[in-house]
Design a protein around this motif. Structure first.
Motif, PDB file in Angstrom:
ATOM      1  N   THR A  41      -2.553  -1.570  -3.212  1.00 59.40           N
ATOM      2  CA  THR A  41      -1.357  -0.728  -3.300  1.00 59.40           C
ATOM      3  C   THR A  41      -0.147  -1.434  -2.699  1.00 59.40           C
ATOM      4  O   THR A  41      -0.256  -2.058  -1.648  1.00 59.40           O
ATOM      5  N   THR A  42       0.994  -1.322  -3.347  1.00 59.64           N
ATOM      6  CA  THR A  42       2.225  -1.888  -2.797  1.00 59.64           C
ATOM      7  C   THR A  42       2.732  -1.019  -1.651  1.00 59.64           C
ATOM      8  O   THR A  42       2.407   0.171  -1.548  1.00 59.64           O
ATOM      9  N   TRP A  43       3.547  -1.620  -0.800  1.00 55.22           N
ATOM     10  CA  TRP A  43       4.154  -0.854   0.283  1.00 55.22           C
ATOM     11  C   TRP A  43       4.976   0.317  -0.251  1.00 55.22           C
ATOM     12  O   TRP A  43       4.933   1.421   0.285  1.00 55.22           O
ATOM     13  N   SER A  44       5.734   0.076  -1.316  1.00 53.05           N
ATOM     14  CA  SER A  44       6.579   1.152  -1.862  1.00 53.05           C
ATOM     15  C   SER A  44       5.743   2.309  -2.376  1.00 53.05           C
ATOM     16  O   SER A  44       6.109   3.482  -2.192  1.00 53.05           O
ATOM     17  N   GLN A  45       4.616   1.999  -3.015  1.00 54.49           N
ATOM     18  CA  GLN A  45       3.759   3.079  -3.523  1.00 54.49           C
ATOM     19  C   GLN A  45       3.188   3.898  -2.367  1.00 54.49           C
ATOM     20  O   GLN A  45       3.066   5.131  -2.477  1.00 54.49           O
ATOM     21  N   CYS A  46       2.866   3.242  -1.266  1.00 48.43           N
ATOM     22  CA  CYS A  46       2.409   3.975  -0.083  1.00 48.43           C
ATOM     23  C   CYS A  46       3.504   4.921   0.411  1.00 48.43           C
ATOM     24  O   CYS A  46       3.235   6.084   0.743  1.00 48.43           O
ATOM     25  N   GLY A  47       4.728   4.410   0.455  1.00 44.61           N
ATOM     26  CA  GLY A  47       5.844   5.244   0.889  1.00 44.61           C
ATOM     27  C   GLY A  47       6.059   6.429  -0.024  1.00 44.61           C
ATOM     28  O   GLY A  47       6.279   7.560   0.435  1.00 44.61           O
ATOM     29  N   ARG A  48       6.007   6.178  -1.334  1.00 42.57           N
ATOM     30  CA  ARG A  48       6.179   7.279  -2.287  1.00 42.57           C
ATOM     31  C   ARG A  48       5.067   8.322  -2.142  1.00 42.57           C
ATOM     32  O   ARG A  48       5.314   9.533  -2.253  1.00 42.57           O
ATOM     33  N   ALA A  49       3.841   7.849  -1.904  1.00 40.53           N
ATOM     34  CA  ALA A  49       2.713   8.772  -1.802  1.00 40.53           C
ATOM     35  C   ALA A  49       2.865   9.719  -0.618  1.00 40.53           C
ATOM     36  O   ALA A  49       2.665  10.936  -0.745  1.00 40.53           O
ATOM     37  N   ILE A  50       3.219   9.174   0.548  1.00 39.22           N
ATOM     38  CA  ILE A  50       3.369  10.030   1.729  1.00 39.22           C
ATOM     39  C   ILE A  50       4.563  10.966   1.566  1.00 39.22           C
ATOM     40  O   ILE A  50       4.499  12.153   1.923  1.00 39.22           O
ATOM     41  N   ALA A  51       5.651  10.465   0.995  1.00 41.47           N
ATOM     42  CA  ALA A  51       6.819  11.322   0.771  1.00 41.47           C
ATOM     43  C   ALA A  51       6.482  12.453  -0.198  1.00 41.47           C
ATOM     44  O   ALA A  51       6.900  13.604   0.002  1.00 41.47           O
ATOM     45  N   SER A  52       5.719  12.143  -1.233  1.00 41.67           N
ATOM     46  CA  SER A  52       5.322  13.166  -2.193  1.00 41.67           C
ATOM     47  C   SER A  52       4.364  14.173  -1.561  1.00 41.67           C
ATOM     48  O   SER A  52       4.485  15.390  -1.775  1.00 41.67           O
ATOM     49  N   LEU A  53       3.416  13.675  -0.777  1.00 43.56           N
ATOM     50  CA  LEU A  53       2.468  14.563  -0.098  1.00 43.56           C
ATOM     51  C   LEU A  53       3.203  15.558   0.794  1.00 43.56           C
ATOM     52  O   LEU A  53       2.927  16.762   0.767  1.00 43.56           O
ATOM     53  N   LEU A  54       4.145  15.055   1.581  1.00 41.58           N
ATOM     54  CA  LEU A  54       4.850  15.919   2.522  1.00 41.58           C
ATOM     55  C   LEU A  54       5.911  16.781   1.842  1.00 41.58           C
ATOM     56  O   LEU A  54       6.520  17.634   2.498  1.00 41.58           O
TER      57      LEU A  54
END
Length: 346
Positions: A202-215
């Motif tokens: 996973t890319t760093w950006s995808q990790c960021g998007r995932a947590i932002a979407s989760l929250l």
């Protein structure tokens, strides 16, 4: 498959006037490798007040839009009133710290968060499948998971959230042969086994998007009939995401496209993933931390499916994560390596 933490816990059961979404998020390590991407994408949603809790001596560059509190969060529990005060009113605490930071620092944060009544904590877990005990045991991570879980349970206040994203793609590709096997300066490539074992990465950006979407999801179901995704469904469980499902040979094909090279331009060798892991494990037990990347990465490439989440269904679609371009991510990793931006271990 998502399982609610309690079928009876719904928004309609909450006190009148309660919000059913996450509005206040605190983050430790907002200027770090993964922390800056989490922060960037949380701010982009425009749905959260994001507070960076950072050491007074930190020189990290933080993005605009953050609320910044400078607190020494390494103090003893008898002297953590300032940290507890900083965490009061926060709904989520994201902890992003180096794996080399003393584990007690995370435990101190958990205890301060409990005093401040923070309901959700992501306790420095951005990587391996936290439900795969053989993988965690072989990667020296099982004790860390169990210690955190035991402390959370003992405190009885917070629920854990964890991100299963496996290795960060750009970091792992450009971070030297101990990780995905590439050395871009020497133009060498080491295959682990036959190079055909797939893993999620996973890319760093995808990790960021995932947590932002989760929250950004509703915190709780509206009522018993509501089956739409909620944050509460991931409590004490994990979010499974990936940018790509790749073998080492797939990575190499992307590298050659990006660099305009052929096999003839590279020195290619082959090693057993199991032997690499054993050598790294033995070195780690002797206290050699430089062997950590070699140990932990080679274990993901065992032909047992551990790096592929054992075929678990991803949550990418549920979170509306985009399909990324592999060659763009490969180019980013190579560029970081060439600029010397990534830690490099042989």
């Amino acid at each position: 498959m998502l399982t609610p933490i309690s079928a009876a816990r719904t928004a309609k059961d909450q006190p009148s006037g309660s919000s059913n979404r996450i509005e206040r998020v605190a983050i430790i390590g907002a200027g770090g490798q993964i922390g800056r991407y989490l922060t960037e994408h949380l701010l982009k949603t425009d749905k959260h007040i994001v507070t960076a809790i950072t050491r007074p001596s930190s020189t990290s560059t933080l993005p605009e839009g953050l609320r910044v509190l400078r607190v020494d969060y390494t103090k003893s529990e008898d002297d953590n009133a300032e940290l507890v005060s900083a965490l009061e009113g926060q709904q989520v605490l994201l902890i992003t710290m180096s794996v080399r930071v003393p584990r007690d620092n995370v435990l101190k944060l958990l205890r301060a968060a409990a005093k401040a009544q923070v309901p959700y904590i992501l306790p420095n877990w951005y990587g391996h499948d936290p439900a795969n005990e053989p993988l965690l045991r072989d990667s020296m991570m099982l004790e860390m998971r169990d210690q955190v879980d035991a402390e959370i349970k003992r405190l009885g206040v917070s629920s854990t959230l964890r991100l299963a994203c496996n290795s960060w793609y750009e970091f792992s590709l450009g971070g030297g042969p101990a990780r995905f096997g590439f050395d871009f300066q020497k133009r060498t490539f080491t295959l682990f086994g036959d190079g055909n074992v797939p893993l999620n990465t996973t890319t760093w950006s995808q990790c960021g998007r995932a947590i932002a979407s989760l929250l950004s999801l509703k915190e709780l179901p509206e009522n018993e009939a509501d089956t739409s995704p909620t944050l509460s469904q991931f409590c004490n469980s994990a979010l499974y995401i990936a940018s790509f499902r790749l073998t080492q040979r797939d990575m190499f094909e992307s590298v050659k496209r990006v660099t305009g090279t052929t096999d003839a331009d590279w020195t290619i060798t082959q090693e057993s993933a199991e032997v690499r892991w054993k050598n790294g494990w033995d070195a780690m037990r002797e206290g050699d931390w430089t062997a950590f990347p070699k140990m932990i990465y080679s274990r993901l490439f065992f032909p047992t499916g551990d790096g592929d989440y054992h075929g678990r269904e991803l949550h990418n679609d549920l979170l509306n994560l985009p399909v990324e371009d592999l060659d763009d991510a490969t180019a980013a990793g190579i560029s970081m390596a060439e600029r010397g931006e990534l830690p490099f271990n042989h």
